[in-house]
Design an enzyme around this catalytic site. Sequence first.
Site, PDB file in Angstrom:
ATOM      1  N   ASP A 145       0.850  -1.189   0.000  1.00  0.00           N
ATOM      2  CA  ASP A 145       0.000   0.000   0.000  1.00  0.00           C
ATOM      3  C   ASP A 145       0.888   1.242   0.000  1.00  0.00           C
ATOM      4  O   ASP A 145       1.653   1.478   0.944  1.00  0.00           O
ATOM      5  CB  ASP A 145      -0.882  -0.019   1.249  1.00  0.00           C
ATOM      6  CG  ASP A 145      -1.865   1.135   1.303  1.00  0.00           C
ATOM      7  OD1 ASP A 145      -1.883   1.964   0.375  1.00  0.00           O
ATOM      8  OD2 ASP A 145      -2.636   1.201   2.298  1.00  0.00           O
TER       9      ASP A 145
ATOM     10  N   HIS B   1      -0.452   4.210  -0.010  1.00  0.00           N
ATOM     11  CA  HIS B   1      -1.230   5.225   0.712  1.00  0.00           C
ATOM     12  C   HIS B   1      -1.332   6.533  -0.073  1.00  0.00           C
ATOM     13  O   HIS B   1      -1.492   7.613   0.513  1.00  0.00           O
ATOM     14  CB  HIS B   1      -0.623   5.483   2.093  1.00  0.00           C
ATOM     15  CG  HIS B   1      -1.605   5.400   3.206  1.00  0.00           C
ATOM     16  ND1 HIS B   1      -1.771   6.393   4.140  1.00  0.00           N
ATOM     17  CD2 HIS B   1      -2.502   4.443   3.529  1.00  0.00           C
ATOM     18  CE1 HIS B   1      -2.701   6.048   5.004  1.00  0.00           C
ATOM     19  NE2 HIS B   1      -3.163   4.864   4.652  1.00  0.00           N
TER      20      HIS B   1
ATOM     21  N   GLU C  96      -1.210  -0.904  -4.231  1.00  0.00           N
ATOM     22  CA  GLU C  96      -2.341  -0.040  -3.879  1.00  0.00           C
ATOM     23  C   GLU C  96      -1.981   1.442  -3.869  1.00  0.00           C
ATOM     24  O   GLU C  96      -0.955   1.839  -3.332  1.00  0.00           O
ATOM     25  CB  GLU C  96      -2.858  -0.448  -2.494  1.00  0.00           C
ATOM     26  CG  GLU C  96      -4.033   0.372  -1.984  1.00  0.00           C
ATOM     27  CD  GLU C  96      -4.568  -0.150  -0.661  1.00  0.00           C
ATOM     28  OE1 GLU C  96      -5.219   0.632   0.063  1.00  0.00           O
ATOM     29  OE2 GLU C  96      -4.329  -1.336  -0.333  1.00  0.00           O
TER      30      GLU C  96
ATOM     31  N   GLU D  50     -10.539   3.606  -2.564  1.00  0.00           N
ATOM     32  CA  GLU D  50     -11.037   3.807  -1.208  1.00  0.00           C
ATOM     33  C   GLU D  50     -11.381   5.261  -0.918  1.00  0.00           C
ATOM     34  O   GLU D  50     -12.155   5.543  -0.003  1.00  0.00           O
ATOM     35  CB  GLU D  50     -10.015   3.302  -0.192  1.00  0.00           C
ATOM     36  CG  GLU D  50      -8.722   4.092  -0.149  1.00  0.00           C
ATOM     37  CD  GLU D  50      -7.666   3.439   0.737  1.00  0.00           C
ATOM     38  OE1 GLU D  50      -7.241   4.092   1.709  1.00  0.00           O
ATOM     39  OE2 GLU D  50      -7.288   2.282   0.461  1.00  0.00           O
TER      40      GLU D  50
ATOM     41  N   HIS E  76     -12.130  -1.596   0.814  1.00  0.00           N
ATOM     42  CA  HIS E  76     -11.343  -0.991   1.885  1.00  0.00           C
ATOM     43  C   HIS E  76     -12.118  -1.170   3.182  1.00  0.00           C
ATOM     44  O   HIS E  76     -13.298  -0.855   3.262  1.00  0.00           O
ATOM     45  CB  HIS E  76     -11.166   0.496   1.553  1.00  0.00           C
ATOM     46  CG  HIS E  76     -10.409   1.286   2.554  1.00  0.00           C
ATOM     47  ND1 HIS E  76     -10.991   2.285   3.314  1.00  0.00           N
ATOM     48  CD2 HIS E  76      -9.105   1.261   2.908  1.00  0.00           C
ATOM     49  CE1 HIS E  76     -10.074   2.839   4.088  1.00  0.00           C
ATOM     50  NE2 HIS E  76      -8.917   2.230   3.865  1.00  0.00           N
TER      51      HIS E  76
END
Length: 392
Positions: free
Chosen positions: A199, A201, A225, A251, A301
């Site tokens: 991820d 982020h 991600e 998400e 998510h």
Amino acid sequence: MKIERIETLVCHARMRNWVFVKVITDQPGLFGWGEATLEWHTRGIVGTIEDLSTLLIGEDPRRVEHLWQMMWRQHFWHGSGVTRSTAIAGIDLALWDIVGKIHGVPCHQLWGGPVRDYIRLYCHLGGGNMESFYQTSTDNAAQFGELAQKAVADGFTAFKSMAVPPTMPIEGLKPIQAAEDCVAAMREAVGDDIDIMVDCHARPSPAMGLQFAKALDPYGLYFFEEPCWPESMESLARINAAVTTPIATGERLTHLAAFRDLFALRGCEICQLDLTHCGGFTEARRIAALADAHRISLAPHNPQGPVSTAASLEFGFSQPSYIICESVHEDVPWRQDVVEEGFVIDPKTRTVTPNDKPGLGISINEEEVKKHPFEQETVQRVFYRDGAVGDW
């Protein structure tokens, strides 16, 4: 049958405040549970739910689509902002919980019945411990390997890590090498039979996200991600086209039109819609149909509270393109004191069999919730080495 009132219960769970939504009808004992957790926006969510309730009091809770349209369209501003869409989601989930209870069936039965026998869970590196997941330094690749082994020992066949450090818009080789070292350590620690996700982020710029994606492509990640900001849809599409690793995102998108634009550009292979942020089941089912048309998979998510997890699983048992469910199991030691769940987790395989109780199949212990009143969450901040603001 009418909605009598809508209540919010805030439960401080260390990493975030869970916001539970209770929609109460005029029928004795008939109510539904939803969740509208949005980290660092708890006060705003509670207030927004109170604002929306003025539209719904006295309405028939069985008219879920009708009420959703009211919440989305009738306060002049459409419900696409994350605070509003999250509040709508919490109420919508509770309404579907009520409908399931009225008919005496789980929510997934309302949408055609289960399409699979079980759902696989994946965990965060560290099991939900905020420091382990978010703050394990990419300078310590060996620790990533150790935490990966712990996830497997806990029964998980898939886990997600934050093995990409925050970077300035353009940097040299050092952060790329650090990320590669961490992923190599995890792959060596658990072998090829375990699925690893990374991820970002949404921290990197498109240029850095592409470099990270290419560097990690040889390691066979299950997905990569948010390699750049979700607003940069064309860049997501370029990254997705440049690597074999499936790109996952979604998400932070909150409504159907945003997903339409993402899918049209082929910005991802895995859609990470969040049931508690994208307008609840009602909008999520439309997003899922659109994803199906593009042959894009679903992996919602779900790092929030227990109602969110129940919702994500009910959704998964009804959606053919659903592949895996994000889960948190060690965020607070009293998590199971707050909720009684209808679904069953096999701790040896971390797979879930369908809930057979009505609605979402959960009950919330309100007395336990009261033991954990609202506290301000720990604010996460990132600054680059030159003092400029970075993305958490």
